[in-house]
Every structure is written in structure tokens, then in C-alpha cells.
Design a protein around this motif. Structure first.
Motif, short mmCIF file in Angstrom:
data_model
loop_
_atom_site.label_atom_id
_atom_site.label_comp_id
_atom_site.label_asym_id
_atom_site.label_seq_id
_atom_site.Cartn_x
_atom_site.Cartn_y
_atom_site.Cartn_z
N LEU A 167 0.81 -1.22 0.00
CA LEU A 167 0.00 0.00 0.00
C LEU A 167 0.84 1.27 0.00
O LEU A 167 0.34 2.34 -0.34
N ALA A 168 2.11 1.16 0.40
CA ALA A 168 2.96 2.35 0.48
C ALA A 168 3.14 3.01 -0.89
O ALA A 168 3.40 4.21 -0.98
N GLN A 169 2.99 2.22 -1.97
CA GLN A 169 3.17 2.75 -3.31
C GLN A 169 1.90 3.43 -3.83
O GLN A 169 1.95 4.15 -4.83
N ASP A 170 0.77 3.20 -3.16
CA ASP A 170 -0.49 3.80 -3.61
C ASP A 170 -0.57 5.27 -3.23
O ASP A 170 -0.14 5.66 -2.14
N THR A 171 -1.12 6.07 -4.12
CA THR A 171 -1.28 7.50 -3.80
C THR A 171 -2.43 7.71 -2.82
O THR A 171 -2.39 8.61 -1.98
N ASP A 172 -3.45 6.87 -2.93
CA ASP A 172 -4.61 6.99 -2.05
C ASP A 172 -4.51 5.93 -0.95
O ASP A 172 -5.07 4.85 -1.05
N LYS A 173 -3.78 6.26 0.11
CA LYS A 173 -3.57 5.30 1.20
C LYS A 173 -4.80 5.25 2.10
O LYS A 173 -5.43 6.28 2.35
N PRO A 174 -5.15 4.06 2.63
CA PRO A 174 -6.29 3.97 3.55
C PRO A 174 -6.02 4.76 4.82
O PRO A 174 -4.87 4.99 5.20
N GLU A 175 -7.11 5.15 5.47
CA GLU A 175 -6.98 6.02 6.66
C GLU A 175 -6.17 5.37 7.77
O GLU A 175 -5.38 6.03 8.44
N TRP A 176 -6.33 4.05 7.98
CA TRP A 176 -5.61 3.39 9.07
C TRP A 176 -4.10 3.47 8.87
O TRP A 176 -3.35 3.61 9.83
N LEU A 177 -3.66 3.39 7.60
CA LEU A 177 -2.23 3.45 7.33
C LEU A 177 -1.69 4.86 7.57
O LEU A 177 -0.59 5.03 8.11
N GLN A 178 -2.46 5.86 7.20
CA GLN A 178 -2.05 7.23 7.46
C GLN A 178 -1.96 7.49 8.97
O GLN A 178 -1.05 8.18 9.44
N ASN A 179 -2.88 6.90 9.71
CA ASN A 179 -2.90 7.10 11.17
C ASN A 179 -1.67 6.51 11.85
O ASN A 179 -1.08 7.13 12.73
N ILE A 180 -1.26 5.29 11.45
CA ILE A 180 -0.24 4.61 12.23
C ILE A 180 1.17 5.13 11.99
O ILE A 180 2.07 4.83 12.77
N PHE A 181 1.39 5.90 10.91
CA PHE A 181 2.72 6.47 10.82
C PHE A 181 2.72 7.99 10.98
O PHE A 181 3.77 8.63 10.96
N LYS A 182 1.52 8.57 11.22
CA LYS A 182 1.46 10.00 11.53
C LYS A 182 1.10 10.23 13.00
O LYS A 182 1.09 11.37 13.46
N ALA A 183 0.82 9.15 13.71
CA ALA A 183 0.47 9.28 15.13
C ALA A 183 1.62 9.90 15.90
O ALA A 183 2.78 9.84 15.50
N SER A 184 1.27 10.50 17.03
CA SER A 184 2.29 11.16 17.85
C SER A 184 3.30 10.14 18.38
O SER A 184 2.94 9.07 18.84
N LEU A 185 4.56 10.50 18.28
CA LEU A 185 5.64 9.65 18.78
C LEU A 185 6.46 10.47 19.78
O LEU A 185 7.58 10.86 19.53
N LYS A 186 5.83 10.74 20.93
CA LYS A 186 6.51 11.55 21.94
C LYS A 186 7.65 10.76 22.58
O LYS A 186 8.65 11.31 23.01
N LYS A 187 7.48 9.44 22.65
CA LYS A 187 8.51 8.61 23.26
C LYS A 187 8.45 7.23 22.64
O LYS A 187 7.38 6.64 22.51
N TRP A 188 9.60 6.73 22.25
CA TRP A 188 9.67 5.39 21.67
C TRP A 188 10.49 4.52 22.62
O TRP A 188 11.69 4.49 22.58
N ASP A 189 9.79 3.84 23.53
CA ASP A 189 10.48 3.01 24.51
C ASP A 189 11.04 1.77 23.84
O ASP A 189 10.39 1.15 23.00
N TYR A 190 12.25 1.40 24.23
CA TYR A 190 12.76 0.12 23.75
C TYR A 190 12.02 -0.99 24.49
O TYR A 190 11.52 -0.78 25.61
#
Length: 236
Positions: free
Chosen positions: A57-80
Motif C-alpha cells: 500500500l505504500a506505493q499507492d497514492t490513495d492510502k487507507p486512513e488506518w495506514l495514514q494514522n499509524i505512521f502519523k500518530a504522535s511519537l513523543k517517546k519510543w520506549d525500547y
């Protein structure tokens, strides 16, 4: 390609995230009824399905909403992944199920649960394959995350992924010593454990060296004031 097309036709792209969440819920249910083998298979399946679908889906211009959400979500802290603290892996579950988690948090949960299951099912005759699977799971996850970050062009500060990868490798090495039964470890030749962990140590060394170069911490480099801030940000 045929298998990917079949999978894509079977689960519509806009409904795919719900499908992943259902798999997570099912895997957790199997953990609760003490069926770790089935749970591990489902976690691994969810991991593979997510990676395959994102790659397509990464190659599609019209990405589904769930995919847009999971890589635009806030990343204030990335715990190991804190593999010695089982409850830590559940902290992102609620935001994952509501599609408010960052992509990296989803992979952290999948990875942590798989390692806990692998270490928890080790026995006298299975220590070597168990530890090998933990090591392979770690390296596979790190390569997968690096690939997805590149495919989706996820914007992260320089050095953040390498710092997370370094700490993840150390956690995996330690988990083999702590989570596996002590009697099993006592009867295992040290040479076997050294060989099993060699790839993780090498991967960790590469990431630590890259952080040292980024922050001017290597011999012969001059550290500037802004390097101190970089170290604080990426290494917590």
C-alpha cells in the motif's frame, strides 16, 4: 506476488487494520488460556501480514486512513522493549486497538510478546533452538522496522532508530540469561550461547558505533555543545 494479491483481495485494504486487531485479540486470548504455541503463530502471522500489506500500500497514492494514522500518530517517546518487565508490553495495547498508536509501537508489542513466549517455552532439550529463535526474531524485527521506516519515509530524528536497535539487542541478550530456566542455562556449554548471541552483539556494536559517530563521541572527534543535546534525545 500471487499470495500477496490473494491476501489483498481477501481482506479489503480499508478493513485490514481491524483484521490485525482481531488477530492481536486472538493471540492474547491464547496467551491467557496458556497456549503459547498458538499465540506465537498468530503474533508472527500478524507481523508478516502487516509488513506485506504496508509494503504494497505504500506505493499507492490513495492510502487507507488506518495506514495514514499509524505512521502519523504522535511519537513523543519510543520506549525500547523491556523484555524483563512483561507488563510493559501492554502499555500500547489500548491505543493500538483504537488505531491511535504509532507504527513503531505496534511492532514493539508484536516483538515483545513473541520473545516472551519463546523464552517462556524453553526447556532442557530446546534451549539452543529457543535462543536461536529469539535472536532471529530480534534481527528480523529490526530489519523489518528499518525497511518500513524507509518505505513510508517516517520522519525520525537522526540516531533514534539506531539507539532503539542497540537497546533492543541488549535486551534480547539479557533475556536469554534471565527468562530461560536457570537449570537449563547451567547445563548449556558457554560456547553455544556465545555463538547464538554473536549476531546480536555484532548488530549492537554497529549501531553503537553509528551513534558514536553521529554524536562525535569516537576517538579523534571533537564534541560540540549541540552533541550533548543529541545524546540526551536519542539515548534518553
Amino acid at each position: 506476488r500471487l499470495l500477496r494479491n490473494i491476501r489483498r483481495q481477501t481482506v479489503p485494504s480499508d478493513k485490514f487494520y481491524n483484521y490485525i486487531c482481531e488477530k492481536l485479540s486472538l493471540a492474547i486470548s491464547y496467551e491467557m488460556i496458556r497456549n503459547p504455541t498458538k499465540a506465537k503463530l498468530i503474533y508472527s502471522s500478524a507481523h508478516d501480514d502487516l509488513e506485506t500489506t504496508i509494503t504494497m500500500l505504500a506505493q499507492d497514492t490513495d492510502k487507507p486512513e488506518w495506514l495514514q494514522n499509524i505512521f502519523k500518530a504522535s511519537l513523543k517517546k519510543w520506549d525500547y522493549p523491556r523484555l524483563m518487565e512483561p507488563q510493559q508490553s501492554w502499555k500500547y495495547l489500548s491505543v493500538i486497538l483504537s488505531n491511535r498508536a504509532h507504527l513503531l509501537h505496534i511492532w514493539t508489542l508484536l516483538f515483545t510478546r513473541r520473545v516472551h513466549i519463546l523464552c517462556g517455552t524453553g526447556n532442557m532439550n530446546q534451549l539452543k533452538p529457543c535462543c536461536q529463535q529469539v535472536s532471529e526474531c530480534c534481527v528480523q524485527t529490526l530489519h523489518c522496522i528499518a525497511r518500513v521506516i524507509n518505505i513510508l519515509k517516517v520522519n525520525l530524528p537522526d540516531g533514534v532508530f539506531n539507539s532503539w536497535a542497540y537497546m533492543t539487542c541488549l535486551e534480547c541478550v539479557e533475556s536469554m540469561m534471565v527468562l530461560v530456566d536457570t537449570e537449563v542455562l547451567a547445563n548449556t556449554p558457554s560456547a553455544i550461547l556465545i555463538l547464538i548471541r554473536a549476531e546480536l552483539w555484532h548488530y549492537a556494536w554497529e549501531k553503537l558505533r553509528s551513534i558514536g559517530l553521529l554524536c562525535n563521541l569516537m576517538p579523534g572527534l571533537v564534541m560540540r555543545d549541540d552533541n550533548h543535546k543529541t545524546v540526551d534525545i536519542i539515548c534518553s
